[in-house]
Design a protein around this motif. Sequence first.
Motif, PDB file in Angstrom:
ATOM      1  N   VAL A 158      46.436  38.440  30.339  1.00  0.00           N
ATOM      2  CA  VAL A 158      46.173  37.706  29.117  1.00  0.00           C
ATOM      3  C   VAL A 158      46.040  38.688  27.964  1.00  0.00           C
ATOM      4  O   VAL A 158      45.627  39.840  28.170  1.00  0.00           O
ATOM      5  N   GLN A 159      46.386  38.242  26.782  1.00  0.00           N
ATOM      6  CA  GLN A 159      46.245  39.104  25.608  1.00  0.00           C
ATOM      7  C   GLN A 159      44.798  39.129  25.129  1.00  0.00           C
ATOM      8  O   GLN A 159      44.036  38.175  25.364  1.00  0.00           O
ATOM      9  N   ALA A 160      44.451  40.182  24.475  1.00  0.00           N
ATOM     10  CA  ALA A 160      43.107  40.293  23.914  1.00  0.00           C
ATOM     11  C   ALA A 160      42.851  39.105  22.994  1.00  0.00           C
ATOM     12  O   ALA A 160      43.721  38.695  22.223  1.00  0.00           O
ATOM     13  N   GLY A 161      41.658  38.558  23.130  1.00  0.00           N
ATOM     14  CA  GLY A 161      41.298  37.371  22.372  1.00  0.00           C
ATOM     15  C   GLY A 161      41.558  36.083  23.119  1.00  0.00           C
ATOM     16  O   GLY A 161      41.114  35.009  22.681  1.00  0.00           O
ATOM     17  N   GLY A 162      42.270  36.171  24.217  1.00  0.00           N
ATOM     18  CA  GLY A 162      42.613  34.993  24.996  1.00  0.00           C
ATOM     19  C   GLY A 162      41.523  34.594  25.964  1.00  0.00           C
ATOM     20  O   GLY A 162      40.429  35.168  25.981  1.00  0.00           O
ATOM     21  N   SER A 163      41.856  33.608  26.796  1.00  0.00           N
ATOM     22  CA  SER A 163      40.894  33.050  27.745  1.00  0.00           C
ATOM     23  C   SER A 163      41.483  32.975  29.137  1.00  0.00           C
ATOM     24  O   SER A 163      42.703  32.892  29.317  1.00  0.00           O
ATOM     25  N   LEU A 164      40.605  32.972  30.100  1.00  0.00           N
ATOM     26  CA  LEU A 164      41.005  32.866  31.504  1.00  0.00           C
ATOM     27  C   LEU A 164      39.816  32.325  32.284  1.00  0.00           C
ATOM     28  O   LEU A 164      38.669  32.643  31.960  1.00  0.00           O
ATOM     29  N   THR A 165      40.113  31.521  33.297  1.00  0.00           N
ATOM     30  CA  THR A 165      39.049  30.992  34.149  1.00  0.00           C
ATOM     31  C   THR A 165      39.247  31.463  35.576  1.00  0.00           C
ATOM     32  O   THR A 165      40.329  31.321  36.141  1.00  0.00           O
ATOM     33  N   LEU A 166      38.210  32.033  36.138  1.00  0.00           N
ATOM     34  CA  LEU A 166      38.206  32.433  37.542  1.00  0.00           C
ATOM     35  C   LEU A 166      37.427  31.399  38.340  1.00  0.00           C
ATOM     36  O   LEU A 166      36.429  30.858  37.863  1.00  0.00           O
ATOM     37  N   SER A 167      37.906  31.150  39.539  1.00  0.00           N
ATOM     38  CA  SER A 167      37.220  30.226  40.434  1.00  0.00           C
ATOM     39  C   SER A 167      36.943  30.910  41.758  1.00  0.00           C
ATOM     40  O   SER A 167      37.697  31.782  42.188  1.00  0.00           O
ATOM     41  N   CYS A 168      35.882  30.496  42.391  1.00  0.00           N
ATOM     42  CA  CYS A 168      35.533  31.030  43.705  1.00  0.00           C
ATOM     43  C   CYS A 168      35.082  29.868  44.573  1.00  0.00           C
ATOM     44  O   CYS A 168      34.170  29.123  44.197  1.00  0.00           O
ATOM     45  N   ALA A 169      35.736  29.724  45.703  1.00  0.00           N
ATOM     46  CA  ALA A 169      35.387  28.662  46.645  1.00  0.00           C
ATOM     47  C   ALA A 169      34.698  29.272  47.851  1.00  0.00           C
ATOM     48  O   ALA A 169      35.212  30.224  48.451  1.00  0.00           O
ATOM     49  N   ALA A 170      33.564  28.729  48.205  1.00  0.00           N
ATOM     50  CA  ALA A 170      32.809  29.202  49.357  1.00  0.00           C
ATOM     51  C   ALA A 170      33.025  28.265  50.527  1.00  0.00           C
ATOM     52  O   ALA A 170      33.082  27.048  50.365  1.00  0.00           O
ATOM     53  N   SER A 171      33.143  28.843  51.699  1.00  0.00           N
ATOM     54  CA  SER A 171      33.299  28.039  52.902  1.00  0.00           C
ATOM     55  C   SER A 171      32.489  28.673  54.024  1.00  0.00           C
ATOM     56  O   SER A 171      32.016  29.796  53.918  1.00  0.00           O
ATOM     57  N   GLY A 172      32.349  27.933  55.099  1.00  0.00           N
ATOM     58  CA  GLY A 172      31.542  28.412  56.206  1.00  0.00           C
ATOM     59  C   GLY A 172      30.112  27.918  56.052  1.00  0.00           C
ATOM     60  O   GLY A 172      29.869  26.825  55.557  1.00  0.00           O
ATOM     61  N   ARG A 173      29.170  28.742  56.452  1.00  0.00           N
ATOM     62  CA  ARG A 173      27.761  28.335  56.402  1.00  0.00           C
ATOM     63  C   ARG A 173      27.209  28.542  54.990  1.00  0.00           C
ATOM     64  O   ARG A 173      26.366  29.383  54.747  1.00  0.00           O
ATOM     65  N   THR A 174      27.717  27.738  54.072  1.00  0.00           N
ATOM     66  CA  THR A 174      27.292  27.863  52.685  1.00  0.00           C
ATOM     67  C   THR A 174      26.019  27.075  52.441  1.00  0.00           C
ATOM     68  O   THR A 174      25.620  26.234  53.240  1.00  0.00           O
ATOM     69  N   SER A 175      25.401  27.358  51.336  1.00  0.00           N
ATOM     70  CA  SER A 175      24.175  26.662  50.974  1.00  0.00           C
ATOM     71  C   SER A 175      24.059  26.590  49.468  1.00  0.00           C
ATOM     72  O   SER A 175      24.392  27.556  48.773  1.00  0.00           O
ATOM     73  N   SER A 176      23.593  25.454  48.977  1.00  0.00           N
ATOM     74  CA  SER A 176      23.369  25.318  47.537  1.00  0.00           C
ATOM     75  C   SER A 176      22.198  26.179  47.092  1.00  0.00           C
ATOM     76  O   SER A 176      21.954  26.321  45.902  1.00  0.00           O
ATOM     77  N   LEU A 177      21.491  26.776  48.051  1.00  0.00           N
ATOM     78  CA  LEU A 177      20.346  27.617  47.722  1.00  0.00           C
ATOM     79  C   LEU A 177      20.756  29.072  47.467  1.00  0.00           C
ATOM     80  O   LEU A 177      19.923  29.877  47.092  1.00  0.00           O
ATOM     81  N   TYR A 178      22.023  29.389  47.671  1.00  0.00           N
ATOM     82  CA  TYR A 178      22.489  30.753  47.436  1.00  0.00           C
ATOM     83  C   TYR A 178      22.652  31.011  45.945  1.00  0.00           C
ATOM     84  O   TYR A 178      22.985  30.107  45.174  1.00  0.00           O
ATOM     85  N   ALA A 179      22.448  32.229  45.539  1.00  0.00           N
ATOM     86  CA  ALA A 179      22.887  32.652  44.217  1.00  0.00           C
ATOM     87  C   ALA A 179      24.381  32.975  44.321  1.00  0.00           C
ATOM     88  O   ALA A 179      24.821  33.557  45.311  1.00  0.00           O
ATOM     89  N   LEU A 180      25.131  32.576  43.318  1.00  0.00           N
ATOM     90  CA  LEU A 180      26.572  32.836  43.291  1.00  0.00           C
ATOM     91  C   LEU A 180      26.912  33.570  42.005  1.00  0.00           C
ATOM     92  O   LEU A 180      26.424  33.183  40.931  1.00  0.00           O
TER      93      LEU A 180
END
Length: 122
Positions: free
Chosen positions: A11-33
């Motif tokens: 991306v060019q400077a000044g632009g935008s981008l979105t990163l995503s991360c999907a968790a699987s396995g023994r995940t928990s909503s109590l984790y810090a991400l």
Amino acid sequence: VQLQASGRGLVQAGGSLTLSCAASGRTSSLYALGWFRQAPGKEREFVSASSWTGAPYYADSVKGRFTISRDNAKNTVKLQMNSLKVEDTAVYYCAARVSGYVTAARFEYDYWGQGTLVTVSS
């Protein structure tokens, strides 16, 4: 727990981008991400993280430009990056911490994704 990051791009400077991360396995909503990044020749550094309560934390270098969000129902965490700078160029890693509390210390995180490259051109 497996973490799969996506959203790599150029991306060019000044632009935008979105990163995503999907968790699987023994995940928990109590984790810090969160997100770390590592530029060539530099140490891996903290970027942003969400505690188990959803409270966001940011490195000073990205505050006001990046926004982290999590969806516990989908076990995902996203990093919306705006006003990107050349110095944001790095491999970005998502990470999870079982304790649920955010820390900037990378050694405190228990699980890591494979990294996704973000390149910001001038």
